[in-house]
Scaffold this motif. Structure first.
Motif, PDB file in Angstrom:
ATOM      1  N   VAL A  21     -53.125 -22.840  12.513  1.00 38.77           N
ATOM      2  CA  VAL A  21     -53.095 -21.335  11.940  1.00 38.77           C
ATOM      3  C   VAL A  21     -52.507 -20.528  13.040  1.00 38.77           C
ATOM      4  O   VAL A  21     -53.097 -20.594  14.240  1.00 38.77           O
ATOM      5  N   GLU A  22     -51.911 -19.462  12.896  1.00 42.24           N
ATOM      6  CA  GLU A  22     -51.562 -18.385  13.871  1.00 42.24           C
ATOM      7  C   GLU A  22     -52.489 -17.378  13.839  1.00 42.24           C
ATOM      8  O   GLU A  22     -52.896 -16.851  12.814  1.00 42.24           O
ATOM      9  N   GLU A  23     -53.199 -16.897  15.030  1.00 40.98           N
ATOM     10  CA  GLU A  23     -53.961 -15.850  15.107  1.00 40.98           C
ATOM     11  C   GLU A  23     -53.652 -15.185  16.133  1.00 40.98           C
ATOM     12  O   GLU A  23     -53.045 -15.554  17.264  1.00 40.98           O
ATOM     13  N   THR A  51     -51.327 -20.599  18.288  1.00 49.12           N
ATOM     14  CA  THR A  51     -51.663 -21.488  17.378  1.00 49.12           C
ATOM     15  C   THR A  51     -52.970 -22.175  17.472  1.00 49.12           C
ATOM     16  O   THR A  51     -53.220 -22.544  18.561  1.00 49.12           O
ATOM     17  N   LYS A  67     -55.725 -27.781   9.684  1.00 45.26           N
ATOM     18  CA  LYS A  67     -54.471 -27.034   9.812  1.00 45.26           C
ATOM     19  C   LYS A  67     -54.370 -26.280  10.847  1.00 45.26           C
ATOM     20  O   LYS A  67     -55.331 -25.732  11.659  1.00 45.26           O
TER      21      LYS A  67
END
Length: 179
Positions: free
Chosen positions: A60-62, A48, A58
């Motif tokens: 964000v999952e990467e 995350t 924000k």
């Protein structure tokens, strides 16, 4: 069933951006080819991160390793064929070409990756050293006692007496108990 020494975590190379599709295809193929006992888990390591876009922050999952997918599997010829022929899989990391089977990740490596993803990992409370006598509690040699001759990455080689002869038994650390 299978020899616990053939089981391990392997790294698949994929086209970047196709990791989720590879996971989906691989799980579907495992089901279709009745390989659910050999292809056990498929993971895409993510993290995350906080990203600011248009003044908003924000989470964000990467992907931590773009272009790579982890698969826990029993390395049989059939499972190897199914995995390497999955669409968008370009190969295994640790394979030396010429159709050689790949090398699994070390236990410490996969443990670190899974823990960083918030997943649980198998932990053993048994403290065994070379020279200790232990009892095998699971598998083909269940009920036998023997002396530990080698310990390597949750795998134990031990000498057991079978039919009056000393025999080397290879078992998983989870298959033995201290006396």
């Amino acid at each position: 069933m299978y020899d616990s020494f053939d089981k391990g975590w392997f790294v698949l190379q994929t086209y970047s951006g196709y990791e989720n599709k590879v996971k989906e295809n691989l799980l579907q193929r495992a089901h279709t080819y009745n390989m659910l006992e050999n292809i056990l888990r498929v993971e895409i390591p993510t993290q995350t991160v906080r990203v600011e876009k248009n003044g908003e922050v924000k989470e964000v999952e990467e992907n931590r390793f773009p272009g790579y997918v982890l698969v826990e599997m029993v390395m049989t010829d059939e499972a190897w064929f199914v995995v390497r022929n999955t669409p968008n899989v370009t190969g295994f990391v640790g394979s030396h070409g010429n159709r050689s089977k790949p090398t699994p990740l070390l236990e410490e490596e996969i443990r670190h990756i899974l823990v960083s993803m918030g997943q649980t990992v198998e932990n053993f409370d048994i403290k065994v050293q070379v020279g200790d006598t232990v009892r095998i509690i699971d598998g083909a040699f269940s009920g036998y006692e023997g002396k530990v001759s080698e310990i390597d990455n949750h795998k134990v080689k031990m000498i057991i007496s079978m039919f009056g002869n000393d025999t080397v038994a290879e078992v998983n650390l989870s298959q033995i108990a201290e006396l």
